[in-house]
Design an enzyme around this catalytic site. Sequence first.
Site, PDB file in Angstrom:
ATOM      1  N   PHE A 203      31.203 -21.118  61.561  1.00  0.00           N
ATOM      2  CA  PHE A 203      31.242 -21.529  60.153  1.00  0.00           C
ATOM      3  C   PHE A 203      32.559 -22.274  59.925  1.00  0.00           C
ATOM      4  CE2 PHE A 203      32.181 -21.417  55.696  1.00  0.00           C
ATOM      5  CZ  PHE A 203      30.947 -21.554  55.080  1.00  0.00           C
ATOM      6  N   ASP A 310      40.240 -23.368  64.115  1.00  0.00           N
ATOM      7  CA  ASP A 310      40.022 -23.116  62.687  1.00  0.00           C
ATOM      8  C   ASP A 310      40.497 -21.695  62.370  1.00  0.00           C
ATOM      9  OD1 ASP A 310      39.054 -22.472  60.200  1.00  0.00           O
ATOM     10  OD2 ASP A 310      37.074 -23.358  60.487  1.00  0.00           O
ATOM     11  N   LYS A 341      42.560 -19.912  52.812  1.00  0.00           N
ATOM     12  CA  LYS A 341      42.331 -18.490  52.463  1.00  0.00           C
ATOM     13  C   LYS A 341      43.639 -17.719  52.268  1.00  0.00           C
ATOM     14  CE  LYS A 341      37.617 -17.835  54.073  1.00  0.00           C
ATOM     15  NZ  LYS A 341      36.735 -17.319  53.055  1.00  0.00           N
ATOM     16  N   THR A 365      44.320 -37.437  46.251  1.00  0.00           N
ATOM     17  CA  THR A 365      45.208 -37.511  45.084  1.00  0.00           C
ATOM     18  C   THR A 365      46.313 -36.466  45.150  1.00  0.00           C
ATOM     19  OG1 THR A 365      43.364 -38.256  43.734  1.00  0.00           O
ATOM     20  CG2 THR A 365      45.305 -37.435  42.555  1.00  0.00           C
TER      21      THR A 365
HETATM   22  C1  LIG Z   1      36.531 -20.170  59.475  1.00  0.00           C
HETATM   23  C2  LIG Z   1      36.304 -20.882  58.168  1.00  0.00           C
HETATM   24  N1  LIG Z   1      36.513 -22.210  58.100  1.00  0.00           N
HETATM   25  C3  LIG Z   1      36.335 -22.891  56.960  1.00  0.00           C
HETATM   26  C4  LIG Z   1      35.923 -22.262  55.817  1.00  0.00           C
HETATM   27  C5  LIG Z   1      35.708 -23.051  54.565  1.00  0.00           C
HETATM   28  O1  LIG Z   1      36.726 -22.783  53.666  1.00  0.00           O
HETATM   29  P1  LIG Z   1      36.502 -23.120  52.104  1.00  0.00           P
HETATM   30  O2  LIG Z   1      35.479 -22.167  51.605  1.00  0.00           O
HETATM   31  O3  LIG Z   1      37.868 -22.908  51.507  1.00  0.00           O
HETATM   32  O4  LIG Z   1      36.079 -24.528  52.031  1.00  0.00           O
HETATM   33  C6  LIG Z   1      35.691 -20.885  55.827  1.00  0.00           C
HETATM   34  C7  LIG Z   1      35.234 -20.178  54.630  1.00  0.00           C
HETATM   35  O5  LIG Z   1      34.778 -19.075  54.648  1.00  0.00           O
HETATM   36  C8  LIG Z   1      35.889 -20.175  57.043  1.00  0.00           C
HETATM   37  O6  LIG Z   1      35.678 -18.856  57.140  1.00  0.00           O
END
Ligand SMILES: Cc1ncc(COP(=O)(O)O)c(C=O)c1O
Length: 484
Positions: A203, A310, A341, A365
């Site tokens: 994800f 990530d 987060k 922006t």
């Molecule tokens: C591993 C990971 N990457 C990216 C995201 C996306 O972040 P956002 O919801 O702030 O766009 C999440 C969200 O849960 C995530 O768990």
Amino acid sequence: MLSRFGPLRSLPSFRFLALTPPFPGEYDGPKMLTKVPGPKTLELSKRIDGLQDPRALHFFANYSKSIGNYIVDADDNVMLDTFCQISSLAIGYNHPDLLKAAMSPEFAQAVMNRPALGLMPPTDWPDLMQDSFLQIAPRGLSHVFTAMCGSCANESAFKAAFMAYRHRERGGKPFSEEELSSCMHNKEPGSPKLAILSFEKAFHGRLFGTLSVTRSKPIHKVDIPSFDYWPMSPFPHLMYPLEDHIDENRKEEERCLAVFEDIVQHHPVPIAGIIVEPIQGEGGDNEATPFFFKRLREITKKHGIAMIVDEVQTGFGASGTWWAHELWDLPSPPDMVTFSKKAQASGFYHTLETRPSEAYRNFNTWMGDPIRAFQLRTMINIVKRDDLLNNVKETGAYLKKKLEEIQKRHPDHISRVRGVGNFLAFDTPNVEWRTKMLAMCRDMGVNVGYCGSVSVRLRPTLYFMRKHADIFLTILEDAIKKCK
Ligand SMILES: Cc1ncc(COP(=O)(O)O)c(C=O)c1O
């Protein structure tokens, strides 16, 4: 030296005790007045239905009454929070240091005069960056691109990977006329066919680019056009406990790595970058060992492919280190590390090599927000002063051990206890039982999250201590027994 919490912390004879001071003014434990959702939440949900889609709502919260590890809902139920705003609350609710920082004139100025950071940053921005983002920069990554959310951080990182890839292919030469004209029609060579590879069950967000690398649930993706030539590689499915399945797990990781290397070598479209989570959060808390990630780094390095880690969900201390990938001991740093987060501020760390050839190519922006950098700076100081990374390690190890004991007592209902630091998870027999058990936990005073198809994930604050773990474990086991 005397600390805010008195002389105890500096006495060497007490060093074997957990050094983390308690969260100031926190509740002693959960206090439940109604079931959740209670009557006030139901009434507010009805009202919001006329204005906004309420179907994902768990409950309305009273943020002025929520303190530390406890969230208070609209019905004044006090719940221990182990889900923490979808894993995004590092320090707990209403920490006095953060409240004080938020009342400061510099914070108020930043709120009132929100700058376009890429054009007119405030004079204190270099100092602020140094004291916030750079203070916890992963080894080898000394530059930061600031963004607005996790998905934006990832998409901006993809763009940086593509631009660096094409810059190298072009041998540093300027864009051709054909590239500049064809990109205006979304055609090659200006809009090249380049791919980002991601892993099964990953994800990475819900925007157009990130949805193409997100592979956790169809409901996130269905109806949305995608980059169908961006490949997916298998992610290991490990057996637990890890120490009893070393050989099987190694074989599983080697299987996944072989498929990965085959895709890298034979994919019809060049792969400019890969994106990988240290633990796949939304997709079910799926882990791999350092061996797997080290090999990924070696293979990406060999083929000139950017490795984007990530850390949107795993980052900022939940692993007991600032960044979960620090636990892998990589032969060379990843090319980019994205965050959001728990860090509150979003963006990605990178090297100078992935800075675009010209200004405005990766831009927007606001480019983040100085108030989030203030918040990050204050949180880093709290984590260091209160030794919260060690607290995460100690409490996490305790929590995991106790979860394993619960698993032994209830093997038909709890399995595959896993995770690092306090980023922990376990599996349940099926989605219906999980839903019932988590609702029971909530009614008994603990807010717990889930992920994947049958997993339960723990995402407490860095202030989550043994006393909180004990409350959680007692309620969890009671809920398991009641739901059997
Ligand atoms: C591993 C990971 N990457 C990216 C995201 C996306 O972040 P956002 O919801 O702030 O766009 C999440 C969200 O849960 C995530 O768990």
